[in-house]
Design a protein around this motif. Structure first.
Motif, PDB file in Angstrom:
ATOM      1  N   UNK A 171       0.868  -1.175   0.000  1.00 16.58           N
ATOM      2  CA  UNK A 171       0.000   0.000   0.000  1.00 16.58           C
ATOM      3  C   UNK A 171       0.905   1.226   0.000  1.00 16.58           C
ATOM      4  N   UNK A 172       0.331   2.403  -0.247  1.00 14.56           N
ATOM      5  CA  UNK A 172       1.231   3.551  -0.434  1.00 14.56           C
ATOM      6  C   UNK A 172       0.555   4.896  -0.229  1.00 14.56           C
ATOM      7  N   UNK A 173       1.424   5.864   0.047  1.00  8.56           N
ATOM      8  CA  UNK A 173       1.020   7.279   0.055  1.00  8.56           C
ATOM      9  C   UNK A 173       1.882   7.949  -1.005  1.00  8.56           C
ATOM     10  N   UNK A 174       1.244   8.619  -1.944  1.00 11.74           N
ATOM     11  CA  UNK A 174       1.991   9.358  -2.965  1.00 11.74           C
ATOM     12  C   UNK A 174       1.949  10.842  -2.631  1.00 11.74           C
ATOM     13  N   UNK A 175       3.136  11.458  -2.597  1.00  9.74           N
ATOM     14  CA  UNK A 175       3.199  12.917  -2.440  1.00  9.74           C
ATOM     15  C   UNK A 175       3.822  13.512  -3.707  1.00  9.74           C
ATOM     16  N   UNK A 176       2.976  14.030  -4.589  1.00  9.55           N
ATOM     17  CA  UNK A 176       3.526  14.598  -5.825  1.00  9.55           C
ATOM     18  C   UNK A 176       4.093  15.995  -5.575  1.00  9.55           C
ATOM     19  N   UNK A 177       4.811  16.523  -6.567  1.00  7.16           N
ATOM     20  CA  UNK A 177       5.345  17.885  -6.454  1.00  7.16           C
ATOM     21  C   UNK A 177       4.193  18.888  -6.469  1.00  7.16           C
ATOM     22  N   UNK A 178       4.317  19.989  -5.725  1.00 10.40           N
ATOM     23  CA  UNK A 178       3.219  20.948  -5.640  1.00 10.40           C
ATOM     24  C   UNK A 178       2.941  21.663  -6.965  1.00 10.40           C
ATOM     25  N   UNK A 179       3.934  21.704  -7.872  1.00 13.61           N
ATOM     26  CA  UNK A 179       3.696  22.379  -9.166  1.00 13.61           C
ATOM     27  C   UNK A 179       2.773  21.554 -10.057  1.00 13.61           C
ATOM     28  N   UNK A 180       2.774  20.215  -9.880  1.00 10.05           N
ATOM     29  CA  UNK A 180       2.040  19.345 -10.811  1.00 10.05           C
ATOM     30  C   UNK A 180       1.203  18.284 -10.094  1.00 10.05           C
ATOM     31  N   UNK A 181       0.283  18.707  -9.222  1.00 10.19           N
ATOM     32  CA  UNK A 181      -0.491  17.703  -8.486  1.00 10.19           C
ATOM     33  C   UNK A 181      -1.633  17.095  -9.307  1.00 10.19           C
TER      34      UNK A 181
END
Ligand code: NAP
Length: 479
Positions: A171-181
């Motif tokens: 299982x996972x938590x993804x934290x994308x970059x704030x410029x390209x969510x």
């Protein structure tokens, strides 16, 4: 996409940040705000961690075939929606639509590849040499993962991690970059539609990366970090992982040498240079950063490259015929401007480009610099822009040692028609990947990654899933 989600994705539901915070997402071609997305804080991170931890056991028990088919369905949905996803990506990141479509296909391919790997997770066994015990080897998911991605490939950097994590049963938590969510949120919606159970993937968009990620890494429930980004941030996260001995994979920065020997086919070398330099406007970890060209062909190579670079059309990525979109933001562009100014001050000649255009958007023209002084800052800094810096060399030993004279080791490019030299030089380069007479190495079926301070581990290929699996060895008496 008209109905792109803008909230956090936690436990299979779309939710606002606990404190109601949002953050703007802008179009780097115009500076206009195109969306506001939820801006998660520590409380939201805890909820995502709860959801991932709760879903882990059942997900690990889910049949590999089921996990595989979810990935396969998601692959098909992504391909069907290529145009929508490409527009979304271009609007938040800037790359031309043709490149965005290419990234959608590349991103989707990680899901197809890992749908095939999910059902080939091997184990092993046999009688141990002393004859007393049998060994039963099985492979199990490492557990809940934190996945942190950069802005330069908004979809593919996510699928390259999510694909193997799903295949392995994590299982996972993804934290994308704030410029390209937005691309990551659209991807979460597709995975939900493809049947991914609640809690397996959670997406937290945030402008407060440290506040969200550090407690997760130090909390003891996240068992794995997969990070793509700068070496500087990678180092900081490795230190945070040390606390609870969190397993880590690091895809970090590069400083790729691009070597053109005197016996190279110059046409091939210039084609390769265009790809290795201009893919993603130069905003790629694989971007050729230092062009070492044999003195006898340097002038002709520079002339041909400048002609090709000068012919590229710069403009908003959504406009027909545009080859080069804007850089990600004003900070990214200012960095490129400073690096070029420094090189010119030290004697570099500008063959083409080098001047920031007036007007809105973070545009920078394709630029070729020659006679670059080896002490220039761009020699040991990722340019992350459409600037080719050419230096000359005289012999093979010299160029290999200069190419290796960097703390990074992601990729190198070698152009020569001599087979012996091609293999010899490739093997001497301290890099994880080599493009031999080609400017493009990335492929989901190949192990991607670097040595030295470019990273730890590999993504993609047969080995990509290993990063998300642990061995368990069972000793069983023979009698
Ligand atoms: P970055 O500044 O290192 O950021 C990468 C990600 O890390 C972002 O999501 C960022 O969020 C997050 N982050 C930053 N500080 C953090 C912290 N203290 N705790 C948790 N997360 C944190 O890199 P970038 O500018 O986005 O991307 C460009 C870099 O990525 C280049 O160096 C490039 O070479 C590298 N890259 C490597 C590969 C590869 O496969 N080797 C592929 C693509 C890119 P915030 O922005 O909110 O801080």
């Amino acid at each position: 996409m008209t109905d792109t989600p803008t909230q956090l994705f936690i436990g299979g539901s779309w939710v606002a940040a606990a404190d109601g915070a949002t953050m703007p997402v802008d179009d780097p071609a115009t500076g206009e705000i195109i969306a506001h997305v939820a801006d998660a804080g520590a409380k939201d991170a805890r909820l995502a961690e709860d959801a991932a931890a709760e879903a882990q056991e059942e997900w690990a028990r889910t049949a590999p075939r089921v996990r595989s088919e979810i990935l396969r369905r998601a692959y098909e949905i992504i391909i069907e929606r290529t145009d929508e996803l490409a527009h979304l990506m271009t609007s938040e990141m800037g790359k031309p639509l043709a490149e965005a479509r290419g990234e959608v296909a590349y991103a989707a391919e990680f899901f197809r590849w890992f749908s095939e790997e999910a059902v080939r997770i091997d184990g092993g066994g046999g009688v141990l040499p002393d004859g007393r015990n049998r060994m039963l080897l099985s492979r199990r998911p490492v557990g809940p993962c934190l996945l942190i991605t950069p802005w330069n490939f908004p979809l593919a950097m996510g699928t390259r991690k999510i694909g193997p994590a799903i295949a392995a049963g994590c299982t996972m938590i993804l934290k994308p970059a704030p410029q390209t969510p937005l691309s990551s949120l659209a991807l979460a919606a597709i995975l939900k539609e493809a049947g991914l159970p609640d809690g397996v993937l959670n997406v937290v968009t945030t402008s407060r990366a440290g506040e969200v990620c550090e407690p997760l890494l130090r909390g003891g429930r996240i068992r794995k970090l997969s990070f793509t980004g700068s070496t500087q941030v990678g180092r900081l996260l490795l230190a945070q992982c040390a606390d609870k001995v969190v397993r880590s994979s690091m895809e970090l920065g590069g400083n790729a040498p691009f070597i053109v020997f005197e016996d190279a086919d110059l046409g091939k070398a210039v084609d390769g240079a265009m790809l290795a330099k201009m893919r993603n406007m130069g905003e790629a970890c694989t971007a050729a950063n230092r062009f070492f060209v044999h003195r006898s062909v340097a002038e002709e190579f520079g002339r041909q490259l400048a002609e090709r670079m000068g012919g590229l059309v710069v403009g908003p990525g959504t406009r027909d015929g545009v080859d080069v979109g804007p850089l990600i933001d004003a900070t990214g562009r200012a960095k490129v401007e400073e690096l070029v100014a420094d090189a010119v001050e030290r004697g570099a000649r500008v063959l083409v480009g080098g001047r920031t255009p007036a007007g809105p958007g973070c545009f920078y023209p394709p630029t070729v610099l020659t006679d670059v002084d080896p002490g220039s800052r761009l020699m040991d800094t990722e340019i992350f822009g459409p600037v080719a810096a050419i230096l000359t060399f005289d012999d093979e030993n010299e160029v290999v040692s200069r190419a290796n004279d960097t703390p990074w080791g992601l990729v190198g490019y070698v152009f020569t028609e001599g087979l012996d030299r091609a293999l010899r030089v490739s093997e001497r380069l301290e890099v994880g990947m080599v493009g031999l007479n080609t400017g493009l190495v990335s492929n989901p079926a190949a192990p991607f990654g670097g040595v030295k301070q470019s990273g730890l581990g590999r993504e993609g290929g047969r080995v990509g899933i290993d990063e998300f699996l642990e061995y368990q060895y069972l000793a069983v008496p023979v009698r």
